[in-house]
Design a protein around this motif. Structure first.
Motif, mmCIF file in Angstrom:
data_model
loop_
_atom_site.group_PDB
_atom_site.id
_atom_site.type_symbol
_atom_site.label_atom_id
_atom_site.label_comp_id
_atom_site.label_asym_id
_atom_site.label_seq_id
_atom_site.Cartn_x
_atom_site.Cartn_y
_atom_site.Cartn_z
ATOM 1 N N PRO A 27 97.224 122.864 8.050
ATOM 2 C CA PRO A 27 98.650 122.549 8.095
ATOM 3 C C PRO A 27 98.770 121.185 8.591
ATOM 4 N N GLN A 28 98.085 120.571 9.200
ATOM 5 C CA GLN A 28 98.096 119.253 9.890
ATOM 6 C C GLN A 28 97.888 118.299 8.684
ATOM 7 N N LEU A 29 97.039 118.587 7.732
ATOM 8 C CA LEU A 29 96.640 117.721 6.647
ATOM 9 C C LEU A 29 95.952 116.538 7.137
ATOM 10 N N SER A 30 95.047 116.629 8.041
ATOM 11 C CA SER A 30 94.424 115.485 8.790
ATOM 12 C C SER A 30 93.277 115.049 8.220
ATOM 13 N N ASN A 31 92.860 115.381 6.897
ATOM 14 C CA ASN A 31 91.962 114.810 6.189
ATOM 15 C C ASN A 31 91.915 115.344 4.488
ATOM 16 N N ALA A 32 91.470 114.456 3.833
ATOM 17 C CA ALA A 32 91.316 114.701 2.270
ATOM 18 C C ALA A 32 91.134 116.017 1.846
ATOM 19 N N LEU A 33 90.097 116.901 2.635
ATOM 20 C CA LEU A 33 89.937 118.192 2.204
ATOM 21 C C LEU A 33 90.951 119.192 2.515
ATOM 22 N N ALA A 34 91.481 118.865 3.643
ATOM 23 C CA ALA A 34 92.684 119.645 4.117
ATOM 24 C C ALA A 34 93.733 119.491 2.965
ATOM 25 N N VAL A 35 94.210 118.421 2.557
ATOM 26 C CA VAL A 35 95.135 117.924 1.681
ATOM 27 C C VAL A 35 94.917 119.042 0.464
ATOM 28 N N ALA A 36 93.754 118.982 0.090
ATOM 29 C CA ALA A 36 93.136 119.652 -1.457
ATOM 30 C C ALA A 36 93.546 121.113 -0.882
ATOM 31 N N LEU A 37 92.796 121.799 0.275
ATOM 32 C CA LEU A 37 92.906 123.144 0.438
ATOM 33 C C LEU A 37 94.577 123.412 0.383
ATOM 34 N N ALA A 38 95.381 122.690 1.160
ATOM 35 C CA ALA A 38 96.714 123.061 1.326
ATOM 36 C C ALA A 38 97.248 123.050 -0.177
ATOM 37 N N ALA A 39 97.021 122.163 -1.064
ATOM 38 C CA ALA A 39 97.768 122.134 -2.302
ATOM 39 C C ALA A 39 97.174 123.273 -3.170
#
Length: 494
Positions: free
Chosen positions: A77-89
């Protein structure tokens, strides 16, 4: 990380359980910045299909289902790194997917571009529209690295219902880019992506003569290689420039050689045809024969002249050419090559005799040491009808013979009546060669399932006793069901 590395390859190949386990592992490392970066790098090296396969695995398969091991990690939810952005997408919630698309990394980090491409075919219109806007912005200043990451993914998305829009965006980006960048995309490792780049380049006329020739001679993808040869051939015909295709005659691809020779013949350069009369590629050989005829020659006579003295190199192609355009009277030329020391030449001689419709006693070649020769002999004998005495075939079925000889005898025996077929199968099934046991068992199962009920021929008494004896020894190999059917058939056909 060891789990992620182990699961990447099977996940990219579409194994759903591996994708599910990989999804859990990614959620396990996403909170650690260093591990998240390392995991994303591993995914990036896995090829263009990894995110396509992983995307549905990142969402629970059943509505309302929650797996505690795939709970939303705090970093997502915090989109703190690139992998987090990918998973949120790849989230189930369309608002989360759209929020991830707004993150600056989505348009700047090359590793996330495959995920962005997948979202352009999203089932939610709002997410899809936003992803297409971001994609259009990214492609305005896309470099070679970005395009090489996007093209292989977007080509595969073209198979989906809404894949046309993103594919067209990428196509226009390729057309806008400079020649050096477009050439770099044509060298990408993915075959489908490379083929798409070639298609765009050829349709737009973005390849010069040197590039077309190099691709026609050295490109790994045979489709792209042939298309480049076709363009060169068309240019040669349009401008009466035979030099454009002369170099292609030395290509290792038969399709490319055919394009080159065809263009030369249409330009009136028929002399090159005689050089390729012995080509082992059928299409090239036929094209060469056409060129000789256009020059007023007789290819069949040329084959006879070259085969009359023992031919060395090229004998196989010359024999095949004689089979293309010779007559039955040429069989004597082929017969001489049945004793050639080269197995491929002997096999070709057998094929030529069959194609010419010549009758020859090939039974001795059933014991040839080369399996390729024996296979062709079996085909020739079966095409001509039963000609080898059954007693000789039974001798060749013995366990003292090589496997390929026994297999040939089995093929010829099973092509006769039903009881001969059953006997041959049971002989092999009771042997020690596991490959031949499996072959015989499969053939018996097919006969029991398809032919047993319609076999009305009476089994001779002496043969029935022999078959029952063979069945008793091979029952463990053929299986209880098949053995039961055979006993029933042998009993009812008395």
């Amino acid at each position: 990380m060891d789990v992620i590395r182990r699961l990447v390859l099977p996940s990219a190949q579409g194994h759903r359980h591996a994708c599910d386990d990989l999804a859990r592992a990614l959620f396990g490392v996403v909170c650690d910045g260093l591990l998240a970066e390392e995991a994303l790098d591993v995914l990036t090296t896995a090829g263009p299909t990894i995110w396509i396969e992983l995307d549905p695995a990142l969402r629970p398969w059943a509505y309302g289902y929650r797996d505690s091991r795939v709970a939303a990690a705090s970093a997502v939810p915090q989109l703190s790194n690139a992998l987090a952005v990918a998973l949120a997408a790849c989230s189930r919630d369309g608002r989360e997917r759209e929020a991830a698309l707004r993150h600056p990394l989505m348009g700047t980090d090359v590793r996330l571009l495959p995920v962005l491409a997948i979202r352009t075919v999203d089932w939610a219109p709002a997410v899809r529209r936003h992803a297409l806007r971001v994609m259009a912005e990214v492609l305005i200043h896309a470099d070679a690295a970005m395009l090489r990451a996007l093209v292989p993914v977007t080509v595969r998305l073209l198979d989906r219902q809404r894949g046309d829009s993103v594919t067209e965006l990428v196509r226009q980006a390729l057309l806008r880019t400079d020649d050096e960048t477009l050439s770099a995309v044509r060298r990408c490792e993915d075959l489908r992506g490379r083929r798409f780049a070639y298609t765009v380049s050829l349709e737009a006329g973005r390849m010069d003569r040197l590039q077309l020739t190099a691709a026609a001679l050295g490109e790994r993808d045979i489709v792209s290689r042939t298309r480049c040869a076709e363009v060169l051939a068309a240019q040669a015909l349009a401008g009466d420039r035979p030099e454009l295709v002369e170099e292609l005659l030395d290509s290792g691809s038969a399709r490319v050689r055919v394009e080159a020779l065809t263009a030369l013949v249409r330009l009136g350069r028929t002399a090159a045809g005689e050089r390729f009369l012995a080509d082992e590629a059928s299409l090239m050989r036929l094209t060469a024969q056409w060129a000789v005829r256009r020059a007023g020659g007789d290819p069949a006579e040329l084959y006879r002249q070259r085969l009359a003295p023992p031919a060395g190199r090229g004998a196989r192609g010359l024999l095949a050419g004689l089979g293309d355009c010779g007559t039955r009277s040429d069989a004597d030329l082929a017969l001489a090559y049945l004793r050639d020391p080269r197995p491929r030449v002997r096999a070709e001689a057998v094929r030529v005799l069959r194609r010419l419709g010549a009758r020859a006693d090939l039974a001795d070649l059933l014991e040839d040491p080369a399996p390729v020769v024996v296979r062709n002999v079996v085909d020739a004998i079966r095409a001509a009808g039963p000609g080898v005495p059954a007693e000789r075939l039974w001798a060749l079925l013995g366990e003292d013979r090589p496997r390929h000889v026994r297999q040939a005898a089995h093929r010829l025996l099973t092509g006769r009546d039903a009881w001969t077929r059953i006997r041959a199968d049971l002989v092999l099934a009771g042997g020690r060669d596991e490959a031949l046991v499996l072959r015989a068992r499969a053939d018996l199962a097919v006969w029991c399932a398809r032919d047993a009920a319609t076999t009305y021929q009476r089994c001779p008494d002496e043969l029935r006793a022999h078959l029952l004896d063979l069945l008793a020894r091979a029952e463990h190999a053929v299986g209880e069901g098949t053995a039961h059917t055979l006993r029933w058939v042998l009993g009812t056909r008395a």
